[in-house]
Design a protein around this motif. Sequence first.
Motif, short mmCIF file in Angstrom:
data_model
loop_
_atom_site.label_atom_id
_atom_site.label_comp_id
_atom_site.label_asym_id
_atom_site.label_seq_id
_atom_site.Cartn_x
_atom_site.Cartn_y
_atom_site.Cartn_z
N SER A 234 0.93 -1.23 -0.07
CA SER A 234 -0.09 -0.02 0.15
C SER A 234 0.77 1.47 -0.20
CB SER A 234 -0.85 0.32 1.09
OG SER A 234 -0.26 0.00 2.41
N SER A 235 1.98 1.33 0.79
CA SER A 235 2.88 2.54 0.84
C SER A 235 4.23 2.00 1.12
CB SER A 235 2.43 3.57 1.80
OG SER A 235 2.20 2.79 2.74
N PHE A 236 5.06 2.78 1.03
CA PHE A 236 6.57 2.65 1.70
C PHE A 236 6.88 3.96 2.28
CE2 PHE A 236 5.88 0.55 -2.61
CZ PHE A 236 6.53 -0.69 -2.39
N ASN A 237 6.90 3.70 3.78
CA ASN A 237 7.14 4.74 4.41
C ASN A 237 8.35 4.54 5.06
OD1 ASN A 237 4.42 5.27 4.50
ND2 ASN A 237 3.76 3.72 5.68
N PHE A 238 9.11 5.88 4.90
CA PHE A 238 10.52 5.76 5.62
C PHE A 238 10.41 6.22 7.32
CE2 PHE A 238 14.75 8.08 6.43
CZ PHE A 238 15.39 6.87 6.00
N GLU A 239 11.01 5.33 8.04
CA GLU A 239 11.25 5.64 9.45
C GLU A 239 12.57 5.42 10.11
OE1 GLU A 239 8.08 4.64 12.02
OE2 GLU A 239 6.35 4.57 10.47
N ALA A 240 12.75 5.96 11.30
CA ALA A 240 13.86 5.66 12.06
C ALA A 240 13.75 4.92 13.41
CB ALA A 240 14.93 6.76 12.10
N ASP A 241 14.12 4.13 13.94
CA ASP A 241 14.07 3.41 14.92
C ASP A 241 14.45 4.60 16.13
OD1 ASP A 241 16.78 3.01 15.28
OD2 ASP A 241 16.59 0.92 15.16
N GLU A 242 14.57 4.34 17.66
CA GLU A 242 14.99 5.09 18.60
C GLU A 242 16.36 5.13 18.42
OE1 GLU A 242 12.81 6.46 20.15
OE2 GLU A 242 10.88 5.04 19.68
N ASP A 243 17.14 4.60 17.96
CA ASP A 243 18.76 4.76 17.66
C ASP A 243 18.95 5.67 16.44
OD1 ASP A 243 19.39 3.33 20.21
OD2 ASP A 243 19.20 1.27 19.06
N GLY A 244 18.03 5.79 15.78
CA GLY A 244 18.25 6.60 14.43
C GLY A 244 18.73 5.66 13.11
N ALA A 245 18.43 4.34 13.36
CA ALA A 245 18.75 3.48 12.31
C ALA A 245 17.39 3.58 11.29
CB ALA A 245 18.93 2.01 12.79
N PRO A 246 17.88 3.60 9.91
CA PRO A 246 16.77 3.78 8.97
C PRO A 246 16.10 2.51 8.73
CG PRO A 246 18.66 3.75 7.90
CD PRO A 246 19.04 3.76 9.16
N PHE A 247 14.72 2.40 8.52
CA PHE A 247 13.82 1.42 7.96
C PHE A 247 12.55 1.87 6.98
CE2 PHE A 247 15.84 0.00 11.90
CZ PHE A 247 16.06 -1.25 11.75
N TRP A 248 12.21 0.97 6.19
CA TRP A 248 11.13 1.19 5.48
C TRP A 248 9.97 0.39 5.98
CZ3 TRP A 248 11.06 4.90 1.88
CH2 TRP A 248 12.27 5.48 1.56
N ILE A 249 8.90 1.00 6.32
CA ILE A 249 7.61 0.21 6.81
C ILE A 249 6.75 0.35 5.69
CG2 ILE A 249 5.88 0.31 8.85
CD1 ILE A 249 8.86 0.56 9.51
N VAL A 250 6.35 -1.07 5.45
CA VAL A 250 5.53 -1.35 4.18
C VAL A 250 4.52 -1.95 4.74
CG1 VAL A 250 5.51 -2.49 1.91
CG2 VAL A 250 7.70 -1.44 2.95
N PRO A 251 3.19 -1.51 4.89
CA PRO A 251 1.86 -2.23 5.05
C PRO A 251 1.54 -2.95 3.83
CG PRO A 251 1.68 0.20 5.52
CD PRO A 251 2.90 -0.03 4.81
N VAL A 252 1.15 -4.18 4.07
CA VAL A 252 0.53 -5.19 2.95
C VAL A 252 -0.90 -4.98 3.05
CG1 VAL A 252 0.38 -7.34 2.09
CG2 VAL A 252 2.67 -6.32 2.86
N GLU A 253 -1.86 -4.76 1.86
CA GLU A 253 -3.12 -4.67 2.17
C GLU A 253 -3.95 -6.04 2.10
OE1 GLU A 253 -4.45 -2.20 -1.05
OE2 GLU A 253 -3.68 -0.49 -0.39
N LYS A 254 -4.99 -5.93 2.74
CA LYS A 254 -6.14 -7.14 2.31
C LYS A 254 -7.21 -6.48 1.98
CE LYS A 254 -7.23 -7.55 7.24
NZ LYS A 254 -7.41 -8.49 8.33
N HIS A 255 -8.41 -7.32 1.06
CA HIS A 255 -9.37 -6.76 0.66
C HIS A 255 -10.46 -7.57 1.39
CE1 HIS A 255 -7.51 -4.73 -3.08
NE2 HIS A 255 -7.17 -4.32 -1.96
N THR A 256 -11.39 -6.97 2.43
CA THR A 256 -12.39 -7.69 2.99
C THR A 256 -13.43 -7.83 2.67
OG1 THR A 256 -12.71 -5.81 4.47
CG2 THR A 256 -10.73 -7.20 5.04
N ILE A 257 -13.84 -7.02 1.50
CA ILE A 257 -15.29 -6.92 0.97
C ILE A 257 -15.02 -7.44 -0.67
CG2 ILE A 257 -17.34 -5.72 0.52
CD1 ILE A 257 -16.63 -3.92 2.90
#
Length: 533
Positions: A234-257
């Motif tokens: 659904s998206s590619f969100n750039f974040e950093a953890d509490e130590d400043g290390a970089p990560f990509w947070i990638v939610p994966v969708e599901k269709h319920t209807i």
Amino acid sequence: MTRDIKKALGMFVITVILGGIVYYFALPSFSFESVGFWIYLIILLSLFEVSLVIASVTKANKNEHKAGVVAKAGGIAIALFVLTFIISSFASGRLFNPSDYANLIKEDIKEADFSTYQGTLNNVPLLDKGSAVQISNRKLGSLVDVVSQFELGENEQITLNGKSVRISPLYYGSFFKWNNNKNEGTPGYIKIDMMTQEAELVRLEKGIKYSPSEFFGRDLKRYLRMKYPFALFSSFNFEADEDGAPFWIVPVEKHTIGLFGGVDVDYVLVVDAVTGDIKKYSVGELPEWVDNVYNSDLITSQYDDYGSLQNGYWNSVFGQKGVKVTTEGYNYIPQGNDNWIYTGVTSVGRDESNIGFILSNKRTKETIYFPVSGAEEYSSMSSAEGVVQHLGYEATFPLLLNVEGQPTYIMALKDAGGLVKMYGMVNVEKYQIVATGETIQVTQQKYRELLKNNRMTVTETETEHISGVIEHIKTAAIDGTTYYYIKLVADDAYYVLSVKDNQLIVLKEVGDGIALDADKKSTGKIRNALLAE
């Protein structure tokens, strides 16, 4: 093997090759819940159909009858496929499933009284995305060793160690610049403190090697698609953890209807931006430092469905009894270590007033509804802009906070360059009560005076007793009132006092002793205070 079969096989191989090329660049999911996959299949079938028709009408064998049969059969197959896609789309829509859409977020919503609302002036991010991007670009432009090779990626707001910040990863400026730097990766990301507006380049020991600006196998979407061919990213969100290390947070969708409706989050991929390591989490198992799982537009869309489809689809279009929707626009409020989206709620047809507002946790989708009636956000923005119209400042989308015990919109006022110059506070119930000032503290003091003048309830300020020797005194005249900024020896804070409420302050000089009652809620470099009796 007949000549026609050989031709068909040849065309099939060509179609597969073309399909592989299209897939490499388009990267659709191999899931029938993906609209992109259906479009991809329709394109492939159309290519195969056209190639068969062309092969049937060659110079060596012009057989119009055979070509017509092939075209007809292929056309019917494609038409049936398209028809199935269209029917599935309609069957997944709100018209046939209003109650299912209304229930998507229902279990996550709870109602609370405004007196329990925790949104206060402490650590409120008053810098909006547009201003953050401008400041980030200025910072990037000042870094001579970086600006020639890299540019800013998407800007994201996160809560880092309890503070609101915005971060932007560095992207390669072009294919050639990627080729020059691919072995080291991009050097880091720009981080902006949402309170101080200070920007810095966070340089990493090892560079970022997986991002949307990479090419070939390290392109983030291609890298994940090869490992998760059926996932709906659904998206590619750039974040950093509490130590400043970089990560990509990638939610994966599901269709319920149906096939395409009722979008929600199935699970989340957390990708190390440096090493490419991937961890898969359910929403309930995510590390607490992760902020942006549920897209803001997804949350507001689900709440709109909840508010508008309770009494059926046609009521949402015509009668609109009991229909309520979110206002156009939203902002973010940190609560603990999470990032919450704020937006107002209005009844349809009353576009200048709100009936409440919601806070929704972007990591868990927990949503709290506060029934607070009053002016909607854009009316409050116009009120604040009207006070400073001679300066031409524009208001950011406001946050609703608990200020002096009153539901209050607070916003930043920006100049044409996108820099925050002033702040505004507007009472929700009486939006003609507007206070502006060059600092939050001054604005709050003026707002408190306006509330008292309008005989509105004001929460008694909790104070702590401060005493010491005056090291510095500075003054500022704002809207006809003189404010004194007092700094004490061995104290980093400045205590701001208005001469209107503290007339004896004019008698104080550097070196004098002084006793103050400082507002406990105002912390940091500037604190509200009164002369102690």
